[in-house]
Design an enzyme around this catalytic site. Structure first.
Site, mmCIF file in Angstrom:
data_model
loop_
_atom_site.group_PDB
_atom_site.id
_atom_site.type_symbol
_atom_site.label_atom_id
_atom_site.label_comp_id
_atom_site.label_asym_id
_atom_site.label_seq_id
_atom_site.Cartn_x
_atom_site.Cartn_y
_atom_site.Cartn_z
ATOM 1 C CE LYS A 205 -3.540 2.299 2.746
ATOM 2 N NZ LYS A 205 -4.469 2.207 3.870
ATOM 3 C CD GLU A 211 9.097 -6.161 7.236
ATOM 4 O OE1 GLU A 211 8.884 -5.033 6.723
ATOM 5 O OE2 GLU A 211 8.890 -6.405 8.434
ATOM 6 N N GLY A 267 -4.931 -2.005 4.937
ATOM 7 C CA GLY A 267 -4.163 -3.159 4.453
ATOM 8 C C GLY A 267 -4.854 -4.480 4.736
ATOM 9 N NE ARG A 268 -6.731 -3.753 10.806
ATOM 10 C CZ ARG A 268 -6.043 -2.630 10.927
ATOM 11 N NH1 ARG A 268 -4.868 -2.498 10.354
ATOM 12 N NH2 ARG A 268 -6.524 -1.628 11.657
ATOM 13 C CD GLU A 353 -2.089 -4.507 11.352
ATOM 14 O OE1 GLU A 353 -0.978 -5.036 11.465
ATOM 15 O OE2 GLU A 353 -2.551 -4.144 10.261
ATOM 16 C CG HIS A 384 -5.534 -36.024 16.687
ATOM 17 N ND1 HIS A 384 -5.727 -37.211 17.358
ATOM 18 C CD2 HIS A 384 -6.494 -35.967 15.732
ATOM 19 C CE1 HIS A 384 -6.742 -37.859 16.810
ATOM 20 N NE2 HIS A 384 -7.231 -37.126 15.831
ATOM 21 C CE LYS A 504 4.828 -1.258 8.812
ATOM 22 N NZ LYS A 504 3.965 -0.639 7.810
HETATM 23 O O1 F6P Z 1 1.762 -4.696 9.690
HETATM 24 C C1 F6P Z 1 1.527 -3.330 9.644
HETATM 25 C C2 F6P Z 1 1.096 -2.907 8.299
HETATM 26 O O2 F6P Z 1 1.026 -1.516 8.330
HETATM 27 C C3 F6P Z 1 -0.229 -3.539 7.888
HETATM 28 O O3 F6P Z 1 -1.324 -2.812 8.295
HETATM 29 C C4 F6P Z 1 -0.066 -3.627 6.416
HETATM 30 O O4 F6P Z 1 -0.973 -4.548 5.903
HETATM 31 C C5 F6P Z 1 1.375 -4.051 6.311
HETATM 32 O O5 F6P Z 1 2.031 -3.292 7.308
HETATM 33 C C6 F6P Z 1 2.022 -3.861 4.972
HETATM 34 O O6 F6P Z 1 2.016 -2.529 4.565
HETATM 35 P P1 F6P Z 1 2.200 -2.137 3.055
HETATM 36 O O7 F6P Z 1 1.099 -2.751 2.265
HETATM 37 O O8 F6P Z 1 2.163 -0.640 3.021
HETATM 38 O O9 F6P Z 1 3.539 -2.659 2.605
#
Ligand code: F6P
Length: 541
Positions: A205, A211, A267-268, A353, A384, A504
Site C-alpha cells: 500500500k 520487508e 491493508g488488512r 490489528e 489431536h 517498523k
Molecule cells: O503490519 C503493519 C502494516 O502496516 C499492515 O497494516 C499492512 O498490511 C502491512 O504493514 C504492509 O504494509 P504495506 O502494504 O504498506 O507494505
C-alpha cells in the site's frame, strides 16, 4: 465530555447478567428449550449459522442488542458505508465495502465516484489477467508465465495467500508468496523457478515497507542475473500494486504496470482491491468476480438487517460478551477444510490489528478487555493437538467451527467421516460427560474425575454447502463486520495500527548498528546492546 458506552445502563445490564451467569449450563439451556438448536440460528447468504451452543439466554441476547443500540451500531455501520471519515486518527474514510459494489453502482465520497474508480481498476486487472492466462503476455525471452510470485507483507500478503490456498481447487496458475524479510523465504520460493517464466507482483500500500522493498530488490537481482542482466526485462516480469505511484516509479517499475487502490482501503481489508491480483491471476477474473459478489451480499445483509437477525452483529456481540464480560482472553477459529489452513492466520491480522487497542476514539483509556487473541488450525489436526485444553482445561475459549457439506474433492465416505468429527466436537464441548455417565461405563472411581468432561464450552457452527469463491467472500466479509461490531461497542478505532508503526521505525534505526564496520558505542539499552554485540561477533564483525 460525552458519556462512554461503558458508563451506560445498557452496559451495566449486560454486566449484571454476566455476574449471575456462572451457574447456567448449556445442558439445562437445551433441556429447558427443546427448539433451542433451531431457534438460535440464522442464515446469511449461503452461511447457516448455529449460535445455540453459546452461553446465552434470550435475556442476555436482548441486553447485548440494547448495548449495540446504545453504542449506535446502526449509525456507525451507515457512517462506514457512506464514507464518513471514521478512521479519525488518520482522517480517512473506511470503504472496503466499496471494493465489492456491483458494476453500475454509484458512491460519491469526498467528491469522487469511488465505485467507478473501483471498476476501472478491476477492468485493468481483468485485462492483464486475461493476457497472462492466455499466454499473450510473455516474459522477456518470449516464454509464457508459469508462476506468479506475490511479494508483500501483512495485508499485502495474508489476504492473497489465504484466498489462493482456499481456492486452489479453482487455480490454474501456481502462485507463491514471499513476505518475511528472512532471506530463507525468498530462497525457498525462488530457487527452483525459471526467471523466464516468473512474474513478480509487488504489493505494498505504502511502497515503503522494509520487508517488501528488500525482497523486491533481491527478486529483481535474481531475475536479472538469470536473464543476462538486461534491465528492460523488469517491465515484463514485475508489476506493482500500490497507492503510491511515485514510489513505484522510483523503484523502477513502469506505472503502466501498476494497479492502484486508495487510502480508504486498510491493508488488512485490501484483498478485494488490486491487492488480490495474484488471486485473480490464479483463478481468473470471473471467479474473482464471484468472490467479490460473495462479500457484497454479506455487506448488504450487515447494512440492512435488523440487529436481531444481523449475523455479523450478533456474532460480534457474542465476542464482546465473552471477552469483556465473561473474561475470555482468546477465540479459536476451527475450519474443517484443509483449504482454509491459512484462515486463522489471516483473521489474526484482521481482528487483532483492528481491535488490539487500549484507548477509545476520544483518546480516553478503556477500563475493560478489548481485542481477544484469535488462533486456530484446521480440523481434525487441531483435535489431536490443542482441543484437550478446550475440553478439560480451565480456560474459557469460545470457538467457531466452519464446515462444508460437499467436499471439493469427493472420495466417497471420507468427507462424511471428517464431518462426523465436526459435529461431534461441538456436542462434546457443549454437553460434556458427567461423573454419573462416566461411572456408569464401569470406570474405576479414582479415574472418574479424570474422565469427566465439564462441557459448557461455547461454540458457533457455520455450515455452508461448499467452499467456492463466493462462499469465501461471504466468510471474509462476515469476520470483517464481526470485527467492526466489536470495535463499535468498545468505542475504539479499528482502522489504525500505530503499535505496528513503532516497530517498523525502530527496525530501520537499528539496522545500521548490525552492519557498521566498527562496533557501535552503547546506544540502545543494555539488553539490546549486549545482544547486538553477540550477534556481530557471530557474524564476524
Ligand atoms: O503490519 C503493519 C502494516 O502496516 C499492515 O497494516 C499492512 O498490511 C502491512 O504493514 C504492509 O504494509 P504495506 O502494504 O504498506 O507494505
Amino acid at each position: 465530555m460525552s458519556e462512554h458506552v461503558s458508563d451506560s445502563a445498557e452496559w451495566q445490564a449486560v454486566q449484571g447478567h454476566a455476574e449471575k451467569f456462572s451457574s447456567v449450563h448449556l445442558r439445562e439451556l437445551f433441556d429447558s428449550d427443546p427448539r433451542r438448536g433451531e431457534r438460535l440460528t440464522a442464515q446469511v447468504a449461503d452461511l447457516y449459522v448455529d449460535y445455540s451452543k453459546n452461553l446465552v439466554t434470550d435475556e442476555v441476547l436482548a441486553a447485548l442488542i440494547a448495548l449495540a443500540e446504545k453504542a449506535k451500531l446502526r449509525e456507525r455501520i451507515e457512517a462506514m458505508f457512506t464514507g464518513e471519515h471514521i478512521n479519525v486518527t488518520e482522517d480517512r474514510a473506511v470503504l472496503h465495502t466499496a471494493l465489492r459494489l456491483p458494476r453500475g453502482a454509484e458512491l460519491v465520497v469526498d467528491g469522487q465516484d469511488v465505485a467507478h474508480d473501483v471498476h476501472e481498476v478491476l477492468d485493468r486487472m481483468g485485462a492483464f489477467t486475461d493476457r497472462v492466462r492466455s499466454g499473450e503476455w510473455v516474459g522477456a525471452t518470449g516464454e509464457r508465465i508459469k508462476t506468479v510470485v506475490n511479494i508483500g507483507i501483512g495485508g499485502s500478503d495474508l489476504g492473497p495467500v489465504m484466498a489462493y490456498e482456499a481456492l486452489k481447487a479453482d487455480a490454474s496458475i501456481e502462485c507463491r508468496f514471499i513476505s518475511n524479510i528472512d532471506p530463507t523465504d525468498l530462497y525457498q520460493k525462488t530457487h527452483d523457478l525459471d526467471p523466464a517464466s516468473t512474474l513478480f507482483v509487488i504489493v505494498s500500500k505504502t511502497f515503503g515497507t522494509q520487508e517488501t522493498l528488500t525482497n523486491a530488490t533481491e527478486a529483481r537481482n535474481w531475475l536479472l542475473a538469470g536473464l543476462g542482466g538486461d534491465q528492460s526485462a523488469v517491465a515484463k516480469h514485475f508489476v506493482a500494486v500500490s497507492t503510491n505511484a511515485q514510489r513505484v516509479a522510483d523503484f523502477g517499475i513502469d506505472t503502466e504496470n501498476m494497479f492502484g487502490f486508495w487510502d480508504w482501503v486498510g491493508g488488512r481489508y485490501s484483498l478485494p482491491s488490486a491487492v488480490g491480483l495474484s488471486v485473480m491471476l490464479a483463478i481468473g477474473k470471473e471467479k474473482f468476480g464471484e468472490l467479490l459478489a460473495g462479500y457484497h451480499v454479506v455487506d448488504e445483509h450487515f447494512r440492512t438487517t435488523p440487529l436481531e437477525q444481523n449475523v455479523p452483529a450478533l456474532l460480534g456481540l457474542l465476542n464482546v460478551w465473552y471477552d469483556t464480560f465473561l473474561g475470555a482472553q482468546s477465540h479459536a477459529v476451527l475450519p474443517y477444510s484443509q483449504y482454509l489452513h491459512r484462515f486463522a492466520a489471516y483473521l489474526q491480522q484482521l481482528t487483532m490489528e483492528s481491535n488490539g487497542k487500549h484507548v477509545r476514539l476520544d483518546g480516553a483509556a478503556v477500563d475493560y478487555q478489548t481485542g481477544e487473541v484469535f488462533w486456530g488450525e484446521p480440523g481434525t489436526n487441531g483435535q489431536h493437538a490443542f482441543y484437550q485444553l478446550i475440553h478439560q482445561g480451565t480456560k474459557l475459549i469460545p470457538a467457531d467451527f466452519i464446515g462444508f457439506s460437499v467436499p471439493n474433492h469427493d472420495t466417497g465416505e471420507m468427507h462424511d467421516l471428517f464431518m462426523s468429527n465436526f459435529f461431534a466436537q461441538t456436542g462434546a464441548l457443549a454437553f460434556g460427560r458427567t461423573a454419573e455417565e462416566v461411572a456408569a461405563e464401569g470406570v474405576p472411581a479414582q479415574i472418574v474425575p479424570h474422565k469427566v468432561m465439564p462441557g459448557n464450552h461455547p461454540t458457533t457452527t457455520i455450515l455452508a454447502e461448499k467452499l467456492t469463491p463466493g462462499v469465501l467472500g461471504q466468510l471474509i466479509a462476515l469476520y470483517e463486520h464481526i470485527t467492526f461490531t466489536q470495535g463499535t461497542i468498545w468505542e475504539i478505532n479499528s482502522f489504525d495500527q500505530w503499535g505496528v508503526e513503532l516497530g517498523k521505525v525502530m527496525a530501520n534505526q537499528l539496522a545500521p548498528l548490525l552492519t557498521a564496520p566498527s562496533a557501535p558505542a552503547s546506544s540502545v539499552d543494555s539488553s539490546t546492546d549486549a545482544l547486538i554485540a553477540r550477534y556481530r561477533a557471530q557474524r564476524g564483525r
